[in-house]
Each structure stands twice: as structure tokens, then as C-alpha cells.
Scaffold this active site. Structure first.
Site, PDB file in Angstrom:
ATOM      1  N   GLU A  75     -42.324   0.914   0.266  1.00 62.74           N
ATOM      2  CA  GLU A  75     -42.142   2.271   0.104  1.00 62.74           C
ATOM      3  C   GLU A  75     -43.123   2.821  -1.052  1.00 62.74           C
ATOM      4  OE1 GLU A  75     -38.451   4.644  -2.484  1.00 62.74           O
ATOM      5  OE2 GLU A  75     -38.286   2.654  -2.499  1.00 62.74           O
ATOM      6  N   ASP A 102     -38.535  -2.840   0.517  1.00 63.10           N
ATOM      7  CA  ASP A 102     -38.276  -2.053  -0.836  1.00 63.10           C
ATOM      8  C   ASP A 102     -38.261  -2.937  -1.894  1.00 63.10           C
ATOM      9  OD1 ASP A 102     -37.362  -0.162  -2.643  1.00 63.10           O
ATOM     10  OD2 ASP A 102     -35.867   0.796  -1.370  1.00 63.10           O
ATOM     11  N   ILE A 104     -37.870  -2.279  -5.100  1.00 60.82           N
ATOM     12  CA  ILE A 104     -36.777  -2.151  -6.054  1.00 60.82           C
ATOM     13  C   ILE A 104     -35.964  -1.151  -5.346  1.00 60.82           C
ATOM     14  CG2 ILE A 104     -35.601  -1.846  -8.368  1.00 60.82           C
ATOM     15  CD1 ILE A 104     -38.241  -2.387  -9.585  1.00 60.82           C
ATOM     16  N   ASP A 105     -34.789  -1.440  -4.615  1.00 63.89           N
ATOM     17  CA  ASP A 105     -33.912  -0.419  -4.276  1.00 63.89           C
ATOM     18  C   ASP A 105     -32.820  -0.225  -5.417  1.00 63.89           C
ATOM     19  OD1 ASP A 105     -32.870   1.338  -2.177  1.00 63.89           O
ATOM     20  OD2 ASP A 105     -31.293   0.007  -2.223  1.00 63.89           O
ATOM     21  N   THR A 107     -33.987   2.033  -8.314  1.00 57.93           N
ATOM     22  CA  THR A 107     -34.825   2.047  -9.482  1.00 57.93           C
ATOM     23  C   THR A 107     -34.078   2.959 -10.862  1.00 57.93           C
ATOM     24  OG1 THR A 107     -36.754   1.978  -8.071  1.00 57.93           O
ATOM     25  CG2 THR A 107     -36.971   3.024 -10.181  1.00 57.93           C
ATOM     26  N   ASP A 230     -34.923   1.242   3.177  1.00 56.65           N
ATOM     27  CA  ASP A 230     -33.563   1.080   2.399  1.00 56.65           C
ATOM     28  C   ASP A 230     -32.749   0.427   3.544  1.00 56.65           C
ATOM     29  OD1 ASP A 230     -34.184   3.220   0.543  1.00 56.65           O
ATOM     30  OD2 ASP A 230     -34.130   4.825   1.817  1.00 56.65           O
TER      31      ASP A 230
END
Length: 283
Positions: A75, A102, A104-105, A107, A230
Site C-alpha cells: 500500500e 497492507d 497496517i490495515d 491506521t 485490503d
């Protein structure tokens, strides 16, 4: 599809993904409440910190050590916006092996100390997702699925919920960062569905919502305007735990899907039907 030998240099794909997710998750936890810089991407709903970028560098470096010839889509290496996301995916989607990450999905949750954020790592082979790992460092829960081998958390098999009506189902959604099209459309879905389901949750991480559908904690999930990073890992988790993932028109999941419906399969058609009615409602 026949796959190449999944062991390269004595390290399996799954072992590397698990190691990457665990190390990144552990590092992210040390930064909770201690990030230095907060930037906006598409909107005030769409945040990024140096921790996101550091997590992605860590994961990319570890994968590159074991699989230097594999492609990588993360990402934080893509400009904000749906057009940039689509182009970035198109540039690599035919790669033999593509890691989709990702770092940190969730954030926004991370920034506020709300413990609902994950590391999401998927591996696609010629466009088909064959491995998905989602790690929740706050709860130390690691979800993993390999194509054809089922889905697991803490090494125990998981399966989707048994609810067969919307009325008995707990479902989830999100609030898209893109505010002109995706957010209003998603809000119409929430307003239309709320009286028809047991309840709706929105906890700010699409990947973790998908993992919860796979584990039977939610019966369904939908959201407008998501990206491959995602969805890829969570989609495989749901498929391998007996559920179903499509776009909002009912076409089966592929890496380019942005408007997603995921469920235990039993409520899937009804969920799509109601979302179509919501979208068609002019009010």
C-alpha cells in the site's frame, strides 16, 4: 492450477509470511502511542504514519531475502486514489509470484490507540491468491489460509457462521476514505440494511472484518472502494473456511475487485439483493 514447488531456499511461502507478519506486528506494537509523523492521504479519514512505511519496509526486506525474484505490491508504495491503485495492480498482476501487503490495515485505529489493526500479507501465483495471513498484534491472533488447505487461527481450523437469514446475522462494513462516491454509497447500504440485520459493526479494518467472517464471528461484510491489499488475504481466508466473496454485482472475487461483499455464503444472495436495492434508491 498446478503450482511451482512452494519451498525455495528451504523456506516455505507460509513460513515466510507468518514470520513477516509476526515481526512487523511486534514492531508496530512497540510504536503504539509513539508515532512521530501523521500525514493525510486522500482525506482526513485516510491516514499514514512512518510506522506504516517502516512496517512495509520490514516486510519487503524479509520477503526479498528469501524470494528475491518475486514481485511486491504494498500500500505505501502506491499513490493514493483508485486510479493509482488500479494501475499499480495492473503493472504486476501477471507476475508469476506477487506478494500483496497492507503493512497496517486500520491506521486510524493505530493512531488513536484503538486495538483493531492488523498486518495483512497475501501471495498470488499468476493472479490467483494462494496464501493469506492476517495478524492482529493486539490479540496475538494469526489467521492463515493456503489454497486448498483450509483456514486456521492459532493452528485450529476455522469455519464460517451458520446463520442463514439476514435477521439473525451480525454484519460489518466500513466508512470509505473517498467521500464523493464510495462513502455516500456505503452510507446508503448501512441505512437500508440496519433494520434488516441483527446489527452492524464498523471497527475500521477491512482485513480483520474479513478474518472475522472466516472465523464465524461475523456473518457478512461489505464495503465500497477497497484495494487489493485490503482484500486479498481475507478473501482467501473466507473461501477456505467455507464462505463466499464477490463484488457487489455477484461476480466472483479477483484481485481487481474494489466493491466487495463477503459472507458465510448462506446470506450472500440476500445481502447483495439488499445492497442493490439501497444503491438504486434515489433518496
Amino acid at each position: 492450477m498446478a503450482l511451482a514447488d512452494p519451498v525455495v531456499g528451504s523456506k516455505s511461502f507460509a513460513a515466510v509470511a507468518i514470520n513477516c507478519a509476526a515481526k512487523a506486528g511486534e514492531w508496530i506494537k512497540t510504536k503504539l502511542g509513539n508515532y512521530q509523523q501523521l500525514d493525510l492521504k486522500m482525506s482526513s479519514h485516510d491516514l499514514v504514519t512512518e510506522v506504516d512505511k517502516g512496517s512495509e519496509r520490514l516486510i519487503r526486506g524479509l520477503i526479498g531475502t528469501h524470494f528475491p525474484n518475486h514481485s511486491f505490491l504494498g500500500e505505501e508504495g502506491v499513490e493514493p486514489g483508485p486510479e493509482a491503485s488500479a494501475k499499480a495492480l495492473e503493472d504486476v498482476r501477471e507476475a508469476e509470484y506477487l506478494w500483496i501487503v497492507d503493512p497496517i490495515d486500520g491506521t486510524t485505529n493505530f493512531v488513536h490507540g484503538f486495538p483493531f489493526f492488523v498486518v495483512s500479507i497475501a501471495l498470488a501465483h499468476r493472479g490467483e491468491v494462494i496464501l493469506g495471513v492476517i495478524y492482529d498484534p493486539s490479540k496475538d491472533e494469526l489467521f492463515i489460509a493456503e489454497k486448498g488447505k483450509g483456514a486456521y487461527v492459532h493452528g485450529k481450523p476455522i469455519e464460517v457462521s451458520k446463520e442463514d437469514t439476514l435477521q439473525s446475522s451480525l454484519v460489518a462494513t466500513g466508512f470509505p476514505a473517498e467521500q464523493r462516491y464510495a462513502l455516500p454509497l456505503n452510507m446508503k447500504g448501512i441505512q437500508h440494511l440496519a433494520p434488516k440485520v441483527r446489527n452492524i459493526r464498523s471497527a475500521g479494518s477491512a482485513a480483520l472484518h474479513l478474518a472475522y467472517v472466516a472465523a464465524g464471528r461475523l456473518s457478512g461484510f461489505w464495503e465500497i472502494g477497497l484495494n487489493s491489499w485490503d482484500l486479498a488475504a481475507g478473501a482467501l481466508l473466507i473461501q477456505e473456511s467455507g464462505g463466499r466473496v464477490t463484488d457487489t454485482e455477484g461476480a466472483e472475487y479477483h484481485l481487481g475487485v474494489r466493491n466487495v461483499v463477503a459472507s458465510n455464503g448462506r446470506i450472500h444472495d440476500d445481502l447483495i439483493k439488499e445492497l442493490r436495492e439501497a444503491a438504486d434508491n434515489p433518496s
